[in-house]
Write a protein that holds these residues in place. Structure first.
Motif, PDB file in Angstrom:
ATOM      1  N   LYS A 174      -8.175 116.073  82.047  1.00 43.23           N
ATOM      2  CA  LYS A 174      -9.578 115.910  81.664  1.00 43.23           C
ATOM      3  C   LYS A 174     -10.076 117.176  80.975  1.00 43.23           C
ATOM      4  N   TYR A 219     -13.527 118.344  79.520  1.00 40.80           N
ATOM      5  CA  TYR A 219     -14.928 117.944  79.479  1.00 40.80           C
ATOM      6  C   TYR A 219     -15.566 118.383  78.170  1.00 40.80           C
ATOM      7  N   LEU A 226     -23.250 114.549  79.443  1.00 41.00           N
ATOM      8  CA  LEU A 226     -23.448 113.741  80.644  1.00 41.00           C
ATOM      9  C   LEU A 226     -23.805 112.327  80.202  1.00 41.00           C
ATOM     10  N   ILE A 270     -28.825 120.454  82.344  1.00 39.01           N
ATOM     11  CA  ILE A 270     -28.457 119.053  82.599  1.00 39.01           C
ATOM     12  C   ILE A 270     -29.190 118.134  81.619  1.00 39.01           C
ATOM     13  N   GLU A 327     -19.248 122.850  79.353  1.00 39.77           N
ATOM     14  CA  GLU A 327     -18.136 122.110  79.955  1.00 39.77           C
ATOM     15  C   GLU A 327     -17.934 122.476  81.426  1.00 39.77           C
ATOM     16  N   MET A 328     -18.370 123.691  81.804  1.00 40.52           N
ATOM     17  CA  MET A 328     -18.117 124.173  83.164  1.00 40.52           C
ATOM     18  C   MET A 328     -19.257 123.837  84.124  1.00 40.52           C
ATOM     19  N   ILE A 329     -20.351 123.329  83.612  1.00 44.35           N
ATOM     20  CA  ILE A 329     -21.518 123.063  84.474  1.00 44.35           C
ATOM     21  C   ILE A 329     -21.264 121.813  85.298  1.00 44.35           C
ATOM     22  N   GLN A 330     -21.504 121.942  86.598  1.00 38.07           N
ATOM     23  CA  GLN A 330     -21.346 120.814  87.523  1.00 38.07           C
ATOM     24  C   GLN A 330     -22.689 120.509  88.177  1.00 38.07           C
ATOM     25  N   ILE A 331     -22.864 119.245  88.534  1.00 39.50           N
ATOM     26  CA  ILE A 331     -24.146 118.798  89.103  1.00 39.50           C
ATOM     27  C   ILE A 331     -24.053 118.841  90.626  1.00 39.50           C
ATOM     28  N   SER A 378     -24.740 117.909  94.472  1.00 40.62           N
ATOM     29  CA  SER A 378     -25.022 116.610  95.090  1.00 40.62           C
ATOM     30  C   SER A 378     -26.470 116.511  95.562  1.00 40.62           C
ATOM     31  N   HIS A 430     -22.318 110.893  84.558  1.00 37.95           N
ATOM     32  CA  HIS A 430     -20.866 111.088  84.513  1.00 37.95           C
ATOM     33  C   HIS A 430     -20.525 112.104  83.439  1.00 37.95           C
ATOM     34  N   ARG A 431     -19.698 113.066  83.800  1.00 37.02           N
ATOM     35  CA  ARG A 431     -19.268 114.081  82.827  1.00 37.02           C
ATOM     36  C   ARG A 431     -18.223 113.473  81.890  1.00 37.02           C
TER      37      ARG A 431
END
Length: 1624
Positions: free
Chosen positions: A1240, A1242, A1246, A1281, A1608-1612, A1614, A1622-1623
């Protein structure tokens, strides 16, 4: 004094400065009077009144408004009802409907208003009530030159073009008689439209709904339209109003009235006698007066109604403790023409002046005499004779009421009575020399000449009963309620009257019982005086500096005249000699007894000091300022006592703490020492013996416990065994019974189910057979139709198109004919119209001739009898009837012509509609053709694509063709079987007839089948049975056909799947080749740039090893892949033995795989050659190294740069190694390509669905809490985001989706800011995120100026399809609004702390004097709170700064915010310093300088020296220096002028004049020194403003700082609840 200019001395900072201060400690101000009233109310629990008086235009209304705002600010309630805002909101409404522009005042109150502001026991506002006095109703219908009507009319006209006011049909103010009469419709500097918006806002704040507001505006608009109704004179004694009058129609439409009745009774009146009712026409002047009286009455009722509604909105449920009344009443007025209104206004001012005299002079001096206080009487002007002249028995008002009660009373008769009663008998009443229609009264302020015209009419205030009846029957409920027979008075002093009924009955004359306006006004003034006398009054005398309304123009003569007329000069004299403060002995002792010791209390002698106080019989009297001094001593004593109590309590607490700690220390020492002694006393032998004893005890006790345990265990197990056995047996019996019952139920239910099933099956089989027969028959028919469907469709489309074209041509011809017919009819209509107009002209001429004849006959026959007159009337009526009939005929003809034209127009419209329908059908056909062309084009594209794919799977297509041939053969075989089955019909029919009854079969047959029955019924039944059997067989073969087709589709799908796997592998190998090439390029570049560094050899050799390992791994993986493909092909062949041709296609694919493998092997060999070439380069490197060593001395400087480059290359090598690792992982996963995709990567987007947009905004913006985001997360995470979602919409090239997301995001940010306007953390958080979002839009916009600092990968992430520059501008505006609200919240939080912390707190203890300072908490007996210190200011600043940093606010923005805060601190402190003389001392300057140093240290600690915040404190710093510097010699004056550059000349002079020494070491600044400084400062050209504008905002700039975070490195997290994103 009215300066006729807006000054910045009424803000919240000034209110806080005056709050809690004693009168006289600070400069005179309206807030000082309000504070004194509030303080006396809170201290003495007595009601207060503030009486604002003065001439018209002196500033009474504005002063009363400021007083109310002061109370609303200092006594703000803690509840959420916002009572204070509602009290203040009543002012704009009453000013709009009750104020107007006069010749002397642009905002003159044309009514009196007494507002009671109610307070609870905590001295907080709980509500208010308003009383009004004598609205000037005549202004509605008449204005003098250069004057205006009430403001609300002009506000409505200015807003006439707004959509919500269009139905009122208003225009500009110049279009209406009631607004243009004065010739001045505009006030300079006033925006009537903005004022209308403010009025609507205040209506809404008071809870008035939009429907209620619109009802009020409808009535106001109706009054304006009523004024424009044209009344024409018909002869000398009658008048008329046409029903077609536009304004009359609008008036009746707005108020829901009948136009005919209103037009009739505006020009006629009804007189009821004993025998009959007579309708008397009115002259034009009487009709105009009746119209104006109606307008005045409607407006007066509306005014009272609005006041009543305001009072209801300000009602309160609790109990009123005290109140403060604010009286804002019209000032003394004298114009060129003075009428009844001016008479009442000046009468009210006489009563107020009398109350002032009574309070200040009469009662004061009488109390001194009563208490035996030595006192010299002071003469003052007593206006009691003037009041007696007006209101005494047989005075002016009594004579006016008497004349009003007479049936034929006139103004002239009343004036003659005044002349007879008062001329030469009362010195205050005079008769003008040159006029017989006026009189002069000598008032306390000036002589005023009154015109008697209109006095009686205005005093009666009547409207004709017929008009009232019409208004009473209106369907507009608000208007109808105004004119009910027994209306409830809207306010206590509203000017309402009792209206007579219009019934045909005789009533006694009630004129004697009708209350006049003058009588009601006299009673209301009496009640007002009673209220004022029951309260403690405070007087505000407003003075006009000049009569020209010029700013800062001072007319000394005019001012002295006003001061003398108001009695201010005598007040100054009596205050200089009097004792304004007084206490009863008991009250004085209860309050100030704490200042005396027990020994002083026991003394019986009195200390006499007549200059400071006097002893009366029951009270003790004090000079001005003495009570304030006693309050200071009392507060000092209380503070000293509090300090002593605090000292003892704190000492007790510390002693208690010390004793507790001492006790704990003793216990610890005790145990510690005991342990030490035990250790010393115990020897090794004793320890061994003790240990042995313990072991023996352990075993012995263990043995005993085990025995006991075993005994209990055996008993427990025995009990458990018996119990469990009993329970198990019982459970078994129950289960057995249940099992048997279940078996019985099973058999019974099975028998019932079988029985039911057999019945249902019989029924269902019958239904299925009939249904399937019909269905199969329809299917066969459909299949027959499908073959000819397309051909028939094309032919039908062609025929339809031809027929449509013919229809269109026919309709166009018919349309031309219709247009020609229409023109003929129009010409006929015009001719008919001209003939009718000619006839009307002739009739009008004839009518005019008849009227001339009538006038001649009337002149000749004046002496004839009444019978001849009646005949003439009949003739004239007949003539009028004939004319009306002619007009009616003309109207009927016109209507018939209009109806015909409408019918023709309808026919033309219908033809046009048919033509349009045909055109639409034509367009639909064209669209269908275009769609067919598109579909054919798509089919062509698919055919082209399929042709490309056919090259690789041609053999597979051949196999499919073979299968189709097999299918055709099977169908042929089926058809042959059908024929055979038809031959066997007879046998099958016999079986069917045996299984089914004949009647059942007949019931399932249709009528058409029964018609074909032949004579022998059994043959027909046999035929039908065979037919059904053949259809069953056909369905069976059809299912077989479907099964074969599904198998063919499955084979096609598998072929496609295999081709996709091949493509995926090819792509994967291409990526591997690209990576190898990138590795080769990087290695060559590194070797060329870093030939001097030998460490690179090692790294490159490692890369070669990794590459070799990779090649080995690739070979292994390819072999595994080949094996797996062979296995899958074998399985496929075994599973489909019948499909032999498929094996060839799989072998072809295997050959493709082998070819791809050979290509990969060739590429790997090329890479090996490249690596060998690199090795050769490294060998040459060692030879060159010796030559480079000789130049080492020259390259020492370059080595440092190369080392830095080496670090960079190391990072690149690490990246390459990471890529190799990911590549190896990808190769491992490639073994199962069809199950799992590749690695994957990214894209920084999103993915979301359109329907999830609302959920995204709700979770990410509206419901997000800042405290959960700022911890352990990147700053501006919500903004990133949002931008990733924007990138997704941009990548889809979906403009609607992108626009919707941007609008929703911006609206969401606005909503969350509006919902948390006072939440500093939320505002800081969203200011930060808005700026981050704005910078993301700039950084990835694709514009070069924003891409300079981007990495190459970030440049790839730029938006590709849309330009969002407009949204960037909108976001920038939103960020500016958030920033301004952010600053306002910080200012509101820190402003109450500034003055106590910066000015009042002693940061240098003991340096200030003993004079107490501070807020209300120190100068009144209200609740106390903790005092603020300089530490409080610093803590608040630190909280602000830390919150901004935590929320990720850009440092540049934080510096701008800190600069704004420091400016506020300096401005508020300096403004308070200007107002407070007690703070202007040398020692206070030292305190301020010390506090400024604390602020500068704070800036250094936070590394904010570059924020320019220090420079904003420069004026305050110079003011502190000015307080400390020497101020005596000329050199000192020059130094002050040179150093104090940030202070204006006005501010420097104010500080020098306010300088107040605390002790003997300081000296007051001499006036000569002040003059020297003033002379030196003359050359300066700076502002004349004394106070600094605390509301000033520096211009904000939002810096562009590109984000360093890769999308690409940013995560959401929880916690955001964004699982639907969805990434990609």
């Amino acid at each position: 004094m009215n300066p006729y200019k807006q000054l910045p001395i009424y803000g919240d900072a000034i209110i806080h400065a005056y709050s809690g201060q004693n009168m006289g400690d600070i400069d005179p101000h309206i807030f000082a009077v309000a504070e004194e009233a509030y303080k006396q109310m809170a201290r003495n629990n007595k009601n207060q009144s503030i009486i604002v008086s003065g001439e018209s235009g002196a500033g009474k209304t504005v002063s009363a408004r400021y007083v109310m705002r002061y109370f609303a600010t200092v006594s703000k309630s803690s509840s959420n009802t916002h009572v204070e805002d509602k009290v203040l909101a009543s002012n704009p409404i009453t000013e709009a409907v009750g104020n107007a522009k006069t010749a002397r005042n642009d905002n003159s109150s044309r009514f009196g208003k007494y507002t009671e502001i109610s307070f609870d026991e905590r001295n907080q506002i709980i509500g208010a009530n308003m009383r009004t006095y004598l609205l000037e109703k005549s202004r509605v219908v008449f204005q003098s030159e250069n004057e205006r009507n009430y403001h609300i009319f002009y506000q409505l006209c200015a807003s006439a073009q707004q959509p919500e006011f269009k139905h009122l049909k208003l225009g500009s103010a110049e279009e209406f008689n009631y607004t243009r009469m004065g010739g001045s419709t505009v006030i300079e500097g006033v925006d009537d439209r903005a004022a209308m918006v403010e009025t609507q806002k205040t209506f809404a704040l008071l809870g008035f709904k939009e429907a209620f507001q619109m009802d009020i505006f409808k009535m106001l608009a109706a009054v304006l339209h009523l004024g424009n109704v044209q009344i024409a004179a018909v002869g000398h004694e009658t008048a008329s109003v046409t029903e077609d009058d536009r304004h009359l129609k609008v008036f009746c439409e707005l108020l829901d009235l009948e136009t005919g009745k209103v037009a009739q009774w505006l020009c006629n009146r009804k007189i009821i006698t004993t025998s009959e009712t007579v309708v008397k026409p009115m002259t034009r002047s009487q009709a105009v007066n009746a119209r104006d009286a109606l307008a005045k009455k409607i407006y007066a009722h509306l005014f009272d109604f609005i006041v009543e509604k305001i009072n209801k909105a300000l009602q309160f449920s609790g109990k009123q403790h005290t109140f403060i009344g604010v009286l804002d009443i019209y000032g003394f007025e004298t114009f060129d023409v003075n009428s009844f209104e001016q008479f009442c206004i000046n009468y009210a001012n006489e009563k107020l002046q009398q109350q002032f005299n009574l309070h200040v002079f009469k009662l004061e001096q009488e109390e001194y005499m009563k208490e035996n206080i030595p006192w010299t009487l002071i003469d003052f002007y007593d206006n009691q004779p003037v009041i007696d002249l007006i209101e005494a028995k047989m005075g002016i008002l009594d004579l006016l009421d008497e004349e009003c009660s007479l049936p034929h009373g006139t103004d002239e008769n009343w004036l003659q009575k005044l002349y007879n009663n008062f001329v030469d008998k009362n010195t205050l009443f005079e008769k003008p020399r040159m006029s017989n229609t006026s009189f002069i009264i000598q008032h306390f302020a000036d002589k005023v000449e009154y015109k008697c015209e209109g006095f009686l009419e205005k005093n009666r205030d009547t409207v004709y009963d017929t008009l009232v009846e019409i208004l009473r029957t209106s369907k507009f409920h608000l208007l109808a309620n105004f004119f009910q027979e027994n209306p409830v008075p809207s306010s206590l002093f509203g000017s309402t009257i009792t209206v007579k009924s219009a019934k045909q009955v005789i009533k006694p004359n009630n004129k004697h019982f009708r209350t006049t306006v003058g009588n009601k006004f006299r009673r209301s003034l009496y009640l007002l005086m009673e209220t004022l006398n029951m309260t403690t009054p405070h007087y505000v005398r407003c003075i006009k500096p000049n009569d020209e309304k010029l700013s800062f123009e001072f007319n000394a003569k005019r001012i002295v005249q006003q001061l003398r007329a108001c009695g201010v000069l005598e007040t100054i004299r009596i205050n200089a000699q009097s004792y304004p403060s007084r206490w009863t002995y008991i009250e004085f002792y209860s309050r100030y007894g704490i200042l005396m010791t027990k020994q002083e209390i026991s003394f019986s002698d009195k200390k006499e000091d007549s200059n400071q106080y006097q002893f009366g019989k029951t009270k003790i009297f004090f000079r001005a300022g003495q009570v304030a001094y006693l309050e200071k001593l009392r507060l000092d004593k209380l503070r000293q006592g509090c300090v002593v109590i605090q000292k003892h309590i704190r000492g007790w607490l510390q002693r208690k703490k010390f004793l507790r700690e001492r006790r704990a220390a003793l216990i610890i020492q005790q145990y510690f020492r005991g342990q030490q002694t035990v250790r010393k006393a115990i020897t090794a032998v004793a320890l061994k013996e003790a240990w042995a004893a313990i072991i023996i005890q352990k075993y012995c006790r263990g043995y005993l416990v085990r025995n006991l345990y075993q005994l209990i265990r055996v008993a427990t197990i025995t009990i458990q065994a018996y119990t469990r056995g009993f329970l198990a047996r019982r459970r078994y019996r129950k289960m057995l019974e249940e099992h048997k019952a279940v078996i019985l139920q099973k058999h019974a239910r099975a028998w019932l189910a079988r029985h039911r099933f057999q019945n249902i099956r019989r029924f269902v089989l019958n239904i299925q057979l009939t249904y399937r027969v019909q269905r199969l028959q329809k299917k066969l028919e459909d299949q027959n139709r499908e073959s000819h469907g397309l051909v028939e469709k094309l032919t039908s489309l062609a025929t339809l198109r031809a027929s449509d074209m013919e229809k269109i041509q026919k309709l166009e011809l018919e349309l031309e004919r219709a247009a020609a017919h229409r023109q003929n009819y129009e010409e006929k209509g015009k001719r008919y119209k001209t003939t009718v107009e000619e006839k009307l002209a002739k009739l009008q001429k004839h009518n005019s001739e008849l009227e001339i004849q009538k006038e001649q006959i009337q002149l000749k026959l004046q002496e004839k009898t009444e019978e001849l007159k009646e005949k003439m009337d009949d003739l004239t009526k007949q003539l009028f009837d004939d004319v009306q009939k002619e007009e009616q005929q003309r109207i009927l003809l016109e209507k018939s012509f209009e109806l015909k034209t409408q019918d023709y127009e309808k026919q033309i419209r219908s033809l046009k509609g048919e033509i349009q329908a045909l055109k639409d059908e034509k367009m639909q056909l064209q669209h269908q053709l275009e769609e067919e062309h598109i579909t054919s084009g798509g089919l062509k594209g698919e055919l082209a694509r399929l042709n490309k794919q056919a090259k690789t799977i041609s053999e597979l297509e051949k196999e499919i063709e073979l299968l189709q041939m097999q299918k055709i053969n099977v169908e042929k075989h089926v058809q042959s079987q059908k024929r055979e089955m038809r031959e066997k019909m007879s046998e099958i029919t016999k079986q069917l007839l045996e299984s089914y009854e004949i009647e059942d079969v007949r019931s399932r047959l249709s009528v058409e089948d029964l018609e074909h029955l032949n004579e022998d019924g059994e043959l027909w039944f046999a035929y039908e049975g065979l037919k059904k059997a053949t259809r069953v067989l056909e369905s069976h073969f059809q299912s077989q056909k479907d099964y074969y087709e599904k198998e063919i589709e499955a084979l096609n799908f598998k072929v496609l799947h295999l081709s996709q796997e091949i493509n995926h592998l090819q792509k994967f190998f291409r990526e591997e080749n690209d990576i190898n090439e990138s590795i080769r390029h990087e290695v060559t570049r590194l070797t060329s740039e870093n030939m001097m560094i030998p460490d690179l050899k090692q790294q490159i050799s490692e890369l070669e090893k990794q590459k070799q390992n990779l090649e080995i791994h690739l070979n292994e993986q390819s072999e595994k892949m080949r094996g797996k493909l062979e296995e899958s092909s074998n399985q496929f062949n075994h599973s489909h033995e019948e499909e032999g041709t498929q094996r060839k296609t799989i072998e072809v694919q295997n050959e493709i795989y082998t070819e791809e493998k050979e290509k990969l092997i060739s590429k790997i060999q090329e890479m090996q050659e490249v690596s060998e070439h690199l090795k050769k380069q490294f060998e040459t490197e060692s030879e060159v190294k010796s030559s480079f060593l000789q130049e080492a001395s020259r390259l020492t400087v370059e080595n440092r740069d190369l080392e830095e480059e080496l670090d960079m290359k190391d990072r690149v090598i690490k990246k390459l190694q990471d890529q190799i690792k990911t590549l190896t992982k990808a190769i491992e996963k490639a073994s199962d390509v069809h199950l799992s995709p590749g690695p994957k990567k990214y894209l920084g987007m999103l993915e979301y669905k359109r329907e999830d947009e609302a959920k995204l905004i709700q979770n990410l913006i509206l419901d997000l809490k800042p405290r959960g985001v700022v911890v352990n997360m990147i700053p501006g995470l919500p903004a990133h985001i949002l931008f990733m979602c924007v990138r997704y919409a941009d990548s889809l090239n979906d403009a609607d989706m992108l626009k919707s997301l941007m609008n929703s995001s911006i609206n969401g940010i606005k909503q969350v800011v509006m919902d948390h306007l006072e939440d500093f953390e939320m505002l800081s958080f969203w200011l930060s995120n808005t700026c981050h979002f704005l910078n993301c839009l700039k950084q990835y916009s694709g514009e070069e100026e924003f891409m300079k600092h981007n990495s190459p990968h970030q440049n790839k992430n730029c938006l590709s399809n849309f330009d969002l520059s407009e949204y960037r501008q909108i976001l920038s505006d939103v960020a500016i609004r958030i920033y301004h609200q952010f600053i306002i919240v910080m200012e509101n939080n820190i402003q109450p702390i500034i003055v106590p912390g910066m000015l009042e707190y002693e940061s240098l203890q003991g340096i200030s004097g003993l004079k107490p300072t501070g807020f209300r908490k120190r100068s009144s007996s209200i609740d106390d709170t903790d005092a603020y210190t300089m530490t409080s200011v610093l803590q608040q600043l630190s909280y602000f700064y830390s919150t901004m940093c935590q929320n990720g606010l850009y440092p540049e923005l934080a510096r701008q915010a800190v600069k704004q805060l420091f400016f506020l601190i300096g401005a508020v402190t300096l403004n308070s310093l200007f107002l407070r003389k007690d703070m202007c001392s040398c020692r206070k300057g030292m305190q301020i300088r010390c506090n400024i140093s604390y602020l500068e240290e704070w800036l250094k600690d936070k590394n904010l020296q570059n924020s320019l915040a220090k420079e904003t404190l420069e004026p305050l710093s110079q003011a502190a220096w000015l307080l400390q510097v020497k101020k005596t010699t000329e050199s000192d004056a020059k130094e002050i002028c040179e150093r104090c550059t940030s202070l204006s000349a006005v501010q420097i002079i104010k500080i020098l004049n306010s300088y107040t020494p605390i002790d003997d070491f300081e000296k007051r600044v001499t006036p000569s020194f002040v003059r020297k400084v003033q002379a030196l400062l003359k050359s300066r050209e700076d502002s004349s403003q004394l106070m600094l504008d605390t509301k000033y905002l520096f211009q904000v700039t939002f810096p562009f700082i590109p984000s360093l975070h890769a999308l690409e490195m940013i995560q959401i997290p929880s916690s955001f609840k964004l699982g639907f994103l969805h990434r990609l």
